[in-house]
Design a protein around this motif. Structure first.
Motif, PDB file in Angstrom:
ATOM      1  N   UNK A 161       5.799  -4.690   2.604  1.00 60.31           N
ATOM      2  CA  UNK A 161       7.032  -4.920   1.854  1.00 60.31           C
ATOM      3  C   UNK A 161       7.159  -3.934   0.693  1.00 60.31           C
ATOM      4  N   UNK A 162       6.066  -3.680  -0.027  1.00 61.78           N
ATOM      5  CA  UNK A 162       6.115  -2.740  -1.142  1.00 61.78           C
ATOM      6  C   UNK A 162       6.401  -1.324  -0.653  1.00 61.78           C
ATOM      7  N   UNK A 163       5.840  -0.956   0.486  1.00 66.62           N
ATOM      8  CA  UNK A 163       6.095   0.370   1.051  1.00 66.62           C
ATOM      9  C   UNK A 163       7.567   0.533   1.389  1.00 66.62           C
ATOM     10  N   UNK A 164       8.169  -0.507   1.956  1.00 66.11           N
ATOM     11  CA  UNK A 164       9.600  -0.432   2.278  1.00 66.11           C
ATOM     12  C   UNK A 164      10.440  -0.295   1.019  1.00 66.11           C
ATOM     13  N   UNK A 165      10.102  -1.023  -0.026  1.00 68.90           N
ATOM     14  CA  UNK A 165      10.866  -0.941  -1.276  1.00 68.90           C
ATOM     15  C   UNK A 165      10.800   0.460  -1.866  1.00 68.90           C
ATOM     16  N   UNK A 166       9.624   1.081  -1.820  1.00 71.30           N
ATOM     17  CA  UNK A 166       9.482   2.432  -2.362  1.00 71.30           C
ATOM     18  C   UNK A 166      10.308   3.416  -1.548  1.00 71.30           C
ATOM     19  N   UNK A 167      10.278   3.280  -0.226  1.00 68.30           N
ATOM     20  CA  UNK A 167      11.045   4.180   0.631  1.00 68.30           C
ATOM     21  C   UNK A 167      12.540   4.021   0.397  1.00 68.30           C
ATOM     22  N   UNK A 168      13.010   2.784   0.280  1.00 67.69           N
ATOM     23  CA  UNK A 168      14.435   2.559   0.051  1.00 67.69           C
ATOM     24  C   UNK A 168      14.889   3.077  -1.306  1.00 67.69           C
ATOM     25  N   UNK A 169      13.997   2.971  -2.304  1.00 66.71           N
ATOM     26  CA  UNK A 169      14.362   3.449  -3.639  1.00 66.71           C
ATOM     27  C   UNK A 169      14.398   4.966  -3.711  1.00 66.71           C
ATOM     28  N   UNK A 170      13.779   5.639  -2.764  1.00 65.73           N
ATOM     29  CA  UNK A 170      13.805   7.098  -2.739  1.00 65.73           C
ATOM     30  C   UNK A 170      12.904   7.761  -3.765  1.00 65.73           C
ATOM     31  N   UNK A 171      11.860   7.076  -4.208  1.00 65.97           N
ATOM     32  CA  UNK A 171      10.953   7.660  -5.194  1.00 65.97           C
ATOM     33  C   UNK A 171      10.118   8.769  -4.554  1.00 65.97           C
ATOM     34  N   UNK A 172       9.818   9.800  -5.329  1.00 65.69           N
ATOM     35  CA  UNK A 172       8.932  10.858  -4.854  1.00 65.69           C
ATOM     36  C   UNK A 172       7.523  10.294  -4.682  1.00 65.69           C
ATOM     37  N   UNK A 173       6.868  10.668  -3.591  1.00 62.18           N
ATOM     38  CA  UNK A 173       5.527  10.179  -3.282  1.00 62.18           C
ATOM     39  C   UNK A 173       4.566  11.355  -3.255  1.00 62.18           C
ATOM     40  N   UNK A 174       3.532  11.288  -4.046  1.00 61.42           N
ATOM     41  CA  UNK A 174       2.489  12.310  -4.071  1.00 61.42           C
ATOM     42  C   UNK A 174       1.319  11.749  -3.260  1.00 61.42           C
ATOM     43  N   UNK A 175       1.267  12.124  -2.022  1.00 63.02           N
ATOM     44  CA  UNK A 175       0.283  11.554  -1.113  1.00 63.02           C
ATOM     45  C   UNK A 175       0.985  10.919   0.066  1.00 63.02           C
ATOM     46  N   UNK A 176       0.443   9.832   0.570  1.00 62.37           N
ATOM     47  CA  UNK A 176       0.968   9.154   1.751  1.00 62.37           C
ATOM     48  C   UNK A 176       1.124   7.675   1.448  1.00 62.37           C
ATOM     49  N   UNK A 177       2.319   7.127   1.700  1.00 64.22           N
ATOM     50  CA  UNK A 177       2.544   5.704   1.456  1.00 64.22           C
ATOM     51  C   UNK A 177       1.655   4.825   2.331  1.00 64.22           C
ATOM     52  N   UNK A 178       1.178   5.359   3.449  1.00 60.70           N
ATOM     53  CA  UNK A 178       0.283   4.580   4.308  1.00 60.70           C
ATOM     54  C   UNK A 178      -1.007   4.213   3.567  1.00 60.70           C
ATOM     55  N   UNK A 179      -1.318   4.945   2.487  1.00 63.72           N
ATOM     56  CA  UNK A 179      -2.536   4.655   1.737  1.00 63.72           C
ATOM     57  C   UNK A 179      -2.427   3.354   0.950  1.00 63.72           C
ATOM     58  N   UNK A 180      -1.236   2.766   0.866  1.00 67.10           N
ATOM     59  CA  UNK A 180      -1.077   1.486   0.182  1.00 67.10           C
ATOM     60  C   UNK A 180      -1.495   0.307   1.061  1.00 67.10           C
ATOM     61  N   UNK A 181      -1.609   0.535   2.358  1.00 66.13           N
ATOM     62  CA  UNK A 181      -2.022  -0.544   3.262  1.00 66.13           C
ATOM     63  C   UNK A 181      -3.466  -0.949   2.957  1.00 66.13           C
ATOM     64  N   UNK A 182      -3.798  -2.227   3.088  1.00 57.67           N
ATOM     65  CA  UNK A 182      -5.187  -2.648   2.835  1.00 57.67           C
ATOM     66  C   UNK A 182      -6.137  -1.990   3.819  1.00 57.67           C
ATOM     67  N   UNK A 183      -7.372  -1.887   3.417  1.00 58.63           N
ATOM     68  CA  UNK A 183      -8.373  -1.275   4.272  1.00 58.63           C
ATOM     69  C   UNK A 183      -8.522  -2.068   5.567  1.00 58.63           C
ATOM     70  N   UNK A 184      -8.624  -1.339   6.666  1.00 57.78           N
ATOM     71  CA  UNK A 184      -8.750  -2.016   7.962  1.00 57.78           C
ATOM     72  C   UNK A 184     -10.157  -2.554   8.174  1.00 57.78           C
ATOM     73  N   UNK A 185     -11.152  -1.955   7.505  1.00 57.02           N
ATOM     74  CA  UNK A 185     -12.532  -2.406   7.622  1.00 57.02           C
ATOM     75  C   UNK A 185     -13.056  -2.734   6.233  1.00 57.02           C
ATOM     76  N   UNK A 186     -12.766  -3.958   5.745  1.00 58.40           N
ATOM     77  CA  UNK A 186     -13.231  -4.328   4.414  1.00 58.40           C
ATOM     78  C   UNK A 186     -14.741  -4.467   4.381  1.00 58.40           C
TER      79      UNK A 186
END
Length: 380
Positions: free
Chosen positions: A316-341
């Motif tokens: 949900x947070x990733x979608x909000x950032x994309x819709x707001x059009x904010x510049x991203x330094x890096x990759x928004x996929x990095x906001x996803x929780x770790x797949x192997x905690x």
């Protein structure tokens, strides 16, 4: 029986480590008179004596400083909602209230209630470390840091000490992101080192039941709260590229406090809040954050039962950032929780680990030395 208890108290004040049930009532010492301290205080003092023996070997005598510490432990109240001290087993059984207990069976949670009072008093007596600053460079880049509270708090101090404090006219809002499970853990951890918090699992459950994110973990909400316009917002997930966003060549690495450090700080903060005005507590707790000994324990981890909600919140947070059009330094996929905690996805750090750290700090006052300031330099 009271005489036997008083002789055991005298034994502990002299550095003794014999458990209560094994004590045979040596009355050769001059026992103190008056009320026998609670079982929590007595058992904590015995464990402190054990820690002193293991760290320095058997002592030939007991110095005045040790006796002073023993008296502090025995006189310290147990923090927490006005609960009474636990009576010592073998004394007269009260008709109401807590029932007598064997001190050796007192839980680490109960012992921490006393230890946190001792450490809070030490911290208040120490006072807050001065904040290192220098004059602001007029050519500095104007920015405002938000996002990961542990990293942001450390970098704010570092940048201010280099003449590059945040703020100024029309600053860029730089939001420091990372996997949301880590971001939540860091938010709770930093809160423990500022104003205190509820226990880790209770804190997480509070936000999950409301399906909301805490303010400092919600990056788009931070941008809206500061009123930053879209061209002046940077969402940074690649921390190697962050220094350029704040106008420096490099930033120091930061070690995130371990789960035992955060839990002990949470308990100490509750007592410090009763000792000093509210506006003084954050500075004292930040001093503790710089000085608390490192045990090598990993930071807090989101339990497995909360990970589905965390993943949905990250999406949900990733979608909000994309819709707001904010510049991203890096990759928004990095906001996803770790797949192997990490494997440690249980309810949190054990009370015994926290108690071990508390006793270590009581026994070794080196963390209160005037020039003691632990630099966190392991992980960004």
């Amino acid at each position: 029986m009271t005489g036997r208890a008083q002789s055991w108290v005298a034994h502990l004040r002299q550095g003794g480590t014999t458990p209560w049930l094994a004590w045979r009532g040596d009355m050769s010492a001059d026992p103190p008179t008056g009320v026998v301290p609670g079982a929590q205080q007595l058992e904590l003092l015995r464990r402190i004596n054990l820690a002193r023996e293991s760290s320095a070997g058997p002592r030939g005598g007991h110095d005045g400083l040790s006796t002073q510490l023993a008296d502090r432990v025995l006189a310290a109240p147990a923090a927490g909602r006005g609960k009474a001290d636990l009576p010592l087993m073998g004394l007269e059984t009260p008709t109401f209230g807590a029932q007598p207990v064997d001190p050796a069976t007192v839980s680490a949670h109960e012992l921490l209630r006393v230890a946190s009072v001792l450490l809070a008093d030490d911290l208040v007596a120490l006072g807050a470390d001065p904040v290192r600053t220098t004059w602001a460079r007029p050519w500095r880049l104007r920015y405002r840091l938000v996002g990961d509270p542990v990293l942001v708090a450390h970098w704010r101090e570092d940048l201010a000490s280099r003449g590059r404090p945040e703020g100024g006219p029309r600053p860029f809002l730089v939001a420091v992101g990372r996997p949301l499970d880590e971001l939540l853990a860091h938010t709770w951890t930093q809160r423990c080192f500022e104003t205190g918090s509820t226990p880790w699992t209770e804190w997480l459950r509070f936000w999950r039941e409301r399906d909301q994110l805490p303010a400092r973990a919600d990056l788009p909400a931070s941008a809206r709260r500061w009123g930053a316009r879209r061209p002046f917002v940077r969402i940074v997930t690649d921390h190697d590229r962050l220094p350029r966003q704040v106008g420096v060549r490099r930033l120091p690495l930061v070690r995130v406090p371990g789960a035992d450090q955060a839990e002990l700080a949470r308990r100490i903060a509750a007592v410090v809040g009763l000792r000093v005005p509210a506006h003084e507590r954050p500075a004292l707790m930040r001093t503790l954050q710089h000085r608390i000994p490192d045990t090598g324990t990993a930071p807090a981890v989101v339990p497995a039962r909360e990970r589905e909600w965390v993943a949905a919140s990250a999406a949900r947070m990733t979608r909000e950032i994309s819709r707001a059009g904010y510049a991203v330094v890096g990759d928004l996929a990095a906001l996803a929780p770790r797949t192997e905690p990490p494997a440690a996805t249980g309810p949190g750090v054990a009370d015994q680990q926290v108690l071990d750290l508390a006793i270590r700090m009581v026994v070794d006052p080196g963390w209160r030395a005037a020039d003691r300031r632990v630099e966190r330099s392991v992980e960004r």
